[in-house]
Write a protein that holds these residues in place. Sequence first.
Motif, short mmCIF file in Angstrom:
data_model
loop_
_atom_site.label_atom_id
_atom_site.label_comp_id
_atom_site.label_asym_id
_atom_site.label_seq_id
_atom_site.Cartn_x
_atom_site.Cartn_y
_atom_site.Cartn_z
N SER A 2 -0.40 -10.90 8.36
CA SER A 2 0.88 -10.43 8.88
C SER A 2 1.32 -9.15 8.17
O SER A 2 1.01 -8.93 7.00
N VAL A 3 2.03 -8.34 8.92
CA VAL A 3 2.63 -7.11 8.38
C VAL A 3 4.09 -7.14 8.76
O VAL A 3 4.43 -7.15 9.95
N TYR A 4 4.97 -7.22 7.75
CA TYR A 4 6.40 -7.25 8.04
C TYR A 4 7.14 -6.40 7.02
O TYR A 4 7.01 -6.61 5.80
N ASN A 5 7.91 -5.44 7.50
CA ASN A 5 8.75 -4.59 6.66
C ASN A 5 10.01 -4.25 7.44
O ASN A 5 9.97 -4.12 8.66
N ASP A 6 11.12 -4.11 6.74
CA ASP A 6 12.32 -3.63 7.42
C ASP A 6 13.16 -2.77 6.48
O ASP A 6 13.14 -2.94 5.27
N LYS A 8 1.66 4.59 15.08
CA LYS A 8 0.41 5.31 14.82
C LYS A 8 0.17 5.47 13.32
O LYS A 8 -0.93 5.19 12.82
N ASP A 9 1.20 5.90 12.59
CA ASP A 9 1.04 6.16 11.15
C ASP A 9 0.74 4.87 10.38
O ASP A 9 -0.11 4.85 9.49
N ILE A 10 1.45 3.80 10.72
CA ILE A 10 1.25 2.53 10.01
C ILE A 10 -0.11 1.93 10.36
O ILE A 10 -0.80 1.38 9.50
N GLU A 28 7.58 4.99 1.51
CA GLU A 28 6.61 5.20 0.43
C GLU A 28 5.61 4.06 0.27
O GLU A 28 4.62 4.21 -0.45
N SER A 29 5.85 2.93 0.92
CA SER A 29 4.89 1.82 0.82
C SER A 29 5.06 0.87 1.99
O SER A 29 6.14 0.76 2.57
N GLU A 36 0.85 -1.19 0.00
CA GLU A 36 0.00 0.00 0.00
C GLU A 36 0.89 1.25 0.00
O GLU A 36 1.81 1.37 0.82
N ASP A 37 0.60 2.14 -0.94
CA ASP A 37 1.36 3.38 -1.00
C ASP A 37 1.08 4.24 0.24
O ASP A 37 -0.04 4.26 0.75
N CYS A 38 2.11 4.93 0.69
CA CYS A 38 1.94 5.81 1.84
C CYS A 38 3.00 6.91 1.76
O CYS A 38 3.84 6.93 0.85
N ASN A 39 2.97 7.79 2.72
CA ASN A 39 3.95 8.88 2.78
C ASN A 39 4.23 9.16 4.26
O ASN A 39 3.68 10.07 4.85
N ILE A 40 5.10 8.33 4.82
CA ILE A 40 5.38 8.39 6.25
C ILE A 40 6.83 8.85 6.43
O ILE A 40 7.76 8.23 5.92
#
Length: 219
Positions: free
Chosen positions: A171-175, A156-158, A195-196, A96-100
């Motif tokens: 599951s949500v996994y990013n690094d 909070k943002d995620i 960005e995602s 999912e695109d984002c801007n964090i």
Amino acid sequence: MKNLKEELDALVKEGKEIKVTWDGGNDSGTITVYVDGRGLDFGDDLESDISDLIDGALDYGSWAGDFSARGEVFYDSEKSAFVGEGEEITSEYESEDCNIEVEVPKAFNFDSISIEISGDWEYDPVGVFCRFNISNGPVFEEHMGLQNKIQETLEKDITDVISKLNCTVGSVYNDWVINRDDMDEVGENLVFVIESISYEDRVSNCKEHEISVVDKDTY
């Protein structure tokens, strides 16, 4: 040689309930046969005959694959079949695109920032781990305080991003390892933009089962 239908019908006439459950996926799974709430021992003749019947009808084989399945059926003597429902859950991995923004004062001494996001959205909140990597120099309390602040802000943002998705998130996994040189100077701060976000989209399908025992023999 006995007829499986006759054997099951005899148990029903005694007022006994015959139920079969299954639960598995991702290379392992179990089928359990119950008579009046008691699980039959694995390898018991009746257990083997019923398990083989259900296993063949479900056709999950060795349960290999990126999916999970569970369900239960009850023997219905009038229909001469095991009747019930099952659920299959398959996984698709999306982003999912984002801007964090991750923001650090330029005055801070660090070489890179390690950030890890993990959690099973269905059961637990997403957790964030953040650490400043410093090859030369001490870690001050200010570093620790900013690490905690970044973690809280990202959580909070995620959470805001994931909660707006119109699907069943697993599951949500990013690094990331964010090098200082990869961050943009904005005034007195260094900024990196996430960005995602990658996540697991769990797709659930319910299926009705009616598994006939007609002409099935036992030994």
